[in-house]
Design a protein around this motif. Sequence first.
Motif, PDB file in Angstrom:
ATOM      1  N   ASP A  93       0.856  -1.373   0.018  1.00 17.50           N
ATOM      2  CA  ASP A  93       0.006  -0.048  -0.078  1.00 17.50           C
ATOM      3  C   ASP A  93       0.952   1.080   0.057  1.00 17.50           C
ATOM      4  OD1 ASP A  93       1.065  -0.246   2.597  1.00 17.50           O
ATOM      5  OD2 ASP A  93      -0.916   0.138   3.577  1.00 17.50           O
ATOM      6  N   SER A  94       1.766   1.324  -1.144  1.00 19.19           N
ATOM      7  CA  SER A  94       2.663   2.640  -1.077  1.00 19.19           C
ATOM      8  C   SER A  94       1.561   3.883  -1.330  1.00 19.19           C
ATOM      9  CB  SER A  94       3.603   2.400  -2.136  1.00 19.19           C
ATOM     10  OG  SER A  94       3.003   2.193  -3.471  1.00 19.19           O
ATOM     11  N   TRP A  95       0.734   4.025  -1.629  1.00 23.95           N
ATOM     12  CA  TRP A  95      -0.297   5.063  -1.684  1.00 23.95           C
ATOM     13  C   TRP A  95      -0.443   5.543  -0.311  1.00 23.95           C
ATOM     14  CZ3 TRP A  95      -1.796  -0.092  -2.990  1.00 23.95           C
ATOM     15  CH2 TRP A  95      -2.886  -0.378  -2.094  1.00 23.95           C
ATOM     16  N   ASN A  96      -0.510   4.979   0.623  1.00 27.34           N
ATOM     17  CA  ASN A  96      -0.441   5.662   2.035  1.00 27.34           C
ATOM     18  C   ASN A  96       0.862   6.512   2.654  1.00 27.34           C
ATOM     19  OD1 ASN A  96      -3.193   4.913   2.474  1.00 27.34           O
ATOM     20  ND2 ASN A  96      -2.891   2.800   3.015  1.00 27.34           N
ATOM     21  N   GLU A  97       1.746   5.799   1.849  1.00 26.63           N
ATOM     22  CA  GLU A  97       3.000   6.739   2.265  1.00 26.63           C
ATOM     23  C   GLU A  97       3.105   8.066   1.677  1.00 26.63           C
ATOM     24  OE1 GLU A  97       6.417   7.926   3.636  1.00 26.63           O
ATOM     25  OE2 GLU A  97       5.761   5.796   4.466  1.00 26.63           O
ATOM     26  N   THR A  98       2.942   9.186   2.542  1.00 27.24           N
ATOM     27  CA  THR A  98       2.951  10.294   1.963  1.00 27.24           C
ATOM     28  C   THR A  98       4.419  11.133   2.014  1.00 27.24           C
ATOM     29  OG1 THR A  98       2.101  11.138   4.127  1.00 27.24           O
ATOM     30  CG2 THR A  98       0.606  10.658   2.330  1.00 27.24           C
ATOM     31  N   GLN A  99       5.476  10.490   2.601  1.00 27.91           N
ATOM     32  CA  GLN A  99       6.684  11.340   2.767  1.00 27.91           C
ATOM     33  C   GLN A  99       7.579  10.982   1.523  1.00 27.91           C
ATOM     34  OE1 GLN A  99       7.081  13.367   5.133  1.00 27.91           O
ATOM     35  NE2 GLN A  99       4.844  12.812   5.838  1.00 27.91           N
ATOM     36  N   GLU A 100       7.415   9.991   0.823  1.00 27.17           N
ATOM     37  CA  GLU A 100       8.208   9.666  -0.430  1.00 27.17           C
ATOM     38  C   GLU A 100       7.063   9.173  -1.714  1.00 27.17           C
ATOM     39  OE1 GLU A 100      11.544   6.740  -1.739  1.00 27.17           O
ATOM     40  OE2 GLU A 100      11.285   7.067   0.668  1.00 27.17           O
ATOM     41  N   ILE A 101       7.288   9.516  -2.687  1.00 24.22           N
ATOM     42  CA  ILE A 101       6.692   9.044  -3.898  1.00 24.22           C
ATOM     43  C   ILE A 101       7.176   7.617  -4.369  1.00 24.22           C
ATOM     44  CG2 ILE A 101       6.091   9.566  -6.315  1.00 24.22           C
ATOM     45  CD1 ILE A 101       7.001  12.678  -5.459  1.00 24.22           C
ATOM     46  N   PRO A 102       6.223   6.624  -4.473  1.00 24.44           N
ATOM     47  CA  PRO A 102       6.563   5.425  -4.942  1.00 24.44           C
ATOM     48  C   PRO A 102       7.266   5.352  -6.084  1.00 24.44           C
ATOM     49  CG  PRO A 102       4.286   5.629  -4.134  1.00 24.44           C
ATOM     50  CD  PRO A 102       4.867   7.003  -4.382  1.00 24.44           C
ATOM     51  N   ALA A 103       8.301   4.334  -6.264  1.00 26.04           N
ATOM     52  CA  ALA A 103       8.936   4.130  -7.367  1.00 26.04           C
ATOM     53  C   ALA A 103       8.133   3.968  -8.589  1.00 26.04           C
ATOM     54  CB  ALA A 103       9.763   2.859  -6.991  1.00 26.04           C
ATOM     55  N   GLU A 104       7.266   3.015  -8.561  1.00 23.30           N
ATOM     56  CA  GLU A 104       6.226   2.998  -9.688  1.00 23.30           C
ATOM     57  C   GLU A 104       5.889   4.255 -10.225  1.00 23.30           C
ATOM     58  OE1 GLU A 104       5.789   1.533  -6.546  1.00 23.30           O
ATOM     59  OE2 GLU A 104       3.767   0.862  -6.474  1.00 23.30           O
ATOM     60  N   VAL A 105       5.268   5.204  -9.267  1.00 24.10           N
ATOM     61  CA  VAL A 105       4.870   6.207  -9.741  1.00 24.10           C
ATOM     62  C   VAL A 105       5.985   7.140 -10.561  1.00 24.10           C
ATOM     63  CG1 VAL A 105       3.668   8.378  -9.094  1.00 24.10           C
ATOM     64  CG2 VAL A 105       3.048   6.394  -8.104  1.00 24.10           C
ATOM     65  N   LYS A 106       7.146   7.250 -10.055  1.00 23.81           N
ATOM     66  CA  LYS A 106       8.282   8.026 -10.866  1.00 23.81           C
ATOM     67  C   LYS A 106       8.574   7.292 -12.035  1.00 23.81           C
ATOM     68  CE  LYS A 106      10.424   9.486  -6.250  1.00 23.81           C
ATOM     69  NZ  LYS A 106      11.669   9.192  -5.607  1.00 23.81           N
ATOM     70  N   GLU A 107       8.701   5.990 -12.016  1.00 22.72           N
ATOM     71  CA  GLU A 107       8.771   5.464 -13.370  1.00 22.72           C
ATOM     72  C   GLU A 107       7.891   5.690 -14.488  1.00 22.72           C
ATOM     73  OE1 GLU A 107       9.678   1.530 -12.142  1.00 22.72           O
ATOM     74  OE2 GLU A 107      11.239   2.080 -10.674  1.00 22.72           O
ATOM     75  N   LYS A 108       6.428   5.486 -13.962  1.00 20.48           N
ATOM     76  CA  LYS A 108       5.441   5.495 -14.931  1.00 20.48           C
ATOM     77  C   LYS A 108       5.616   7.114 -15.350  1.00 20.48           C
ATOM     78  CE  LYS A 108       3.247   2.681 -16.028  1.00 20.48           C
ATOM     79  NZ  LYS A 108       3.022   1.553 -17.140  1.00 20.48           N
ATOM     80  N   ALA A 109       5.803   8.058 -14.534  1.00 23.85           N
ATOM     81  CA  ALA A 109       5.994   9.466 -15.061  1.00 23.85           C
ATOM     82  C   ALA A 109       6.938   9.655 -16.012  1.00 23.85           C
ATOM     83  CB  ALA A 109       6.082  10.249 -13.657  1.00 23.85           C
ATOM     84  N   SER A 110       8.075   9.050 -15.779  1.00 29.40           N
ATOM     85  CA  SER A 110       9.161   9.245 -16.654  1.00 29.40           C
ATOM     86  C   SER A 110       8.833   8.410 -18.235  1.00 29.40           C
ATOM     87  CB  SER A 110      10.558   8.505 -16.135  1.00 29.40           C
ATOM     88  OG  SER A 110      10.909   9.167 -15.119  1.00 29.40           O
ATOM     89  N   GLU A 111       8.281   7.169 -18.064  1.00 28.80           N
ATOM     90  CA  GLU A 111       7.937   6.586 -19.080  1.00 28.80           C
ATOM     91  C   GLU A 111       6.999   7.284 -20.069  1.00 28.80           C
ATOM     92  OE1 GLU A 111       4.896   2.552 -20.202  1.00 28.80           O
ATOM     93  OE2 GLU A 111       6.297   2.511 -18.231  1.00 28.80           O
TER      94      GLU A 111
END
Length: 156
Positions: A93-111
């Motif tokens: 549940d990385s969506w509940n972590e608000t202190q750091e953007i999850p890797a999959e979100v960063k990667e998809k944004a780059s893609e």
Amino acid sequence: MTILDIRTQYFQFENDFVNNLRCIPMIVRYKLDSCRIKLQLADWAKLSFEEKEQLADLPCQFPDEIEAYGRYVNALVWKYTGQYPSVLKQIADSWNETQEIPAEVKEKASEFACPQLTTEQWRNLETLQRFALVKLGRSGHEGSNFPIACSEFGLM
């Protein structure tokens, strides 16, 4: 305990299927993850439109609601298939972590050449919006909705 405001809503990027609910909308996917149920799209397709709407609308936030929601999903799937849906052993549940953007979100944004989110932008998103970005970041067939979701959430 943190109280999350998870209200029934459909995102604009889901507009191509919410009129008939042929796909599982994010609000239902969120609730299924909350009760650790893996619902197959083939099983979802067997449900009536009214049952699908109920799954979107039923509360699933507090422990008793989560338990009741899970029982209801199990009963529905049993009714149509004679089997219970799979149980997810663990939820990432990385969506509940608000202190750091999850890797999959960063990667998809780059893609998709989307602007990289700032931690403040990530933190300011609603829980269901963060959930959607994580799911869209993980999923291959829905990845094309990632930039649409970013735009809808005011991130582009």
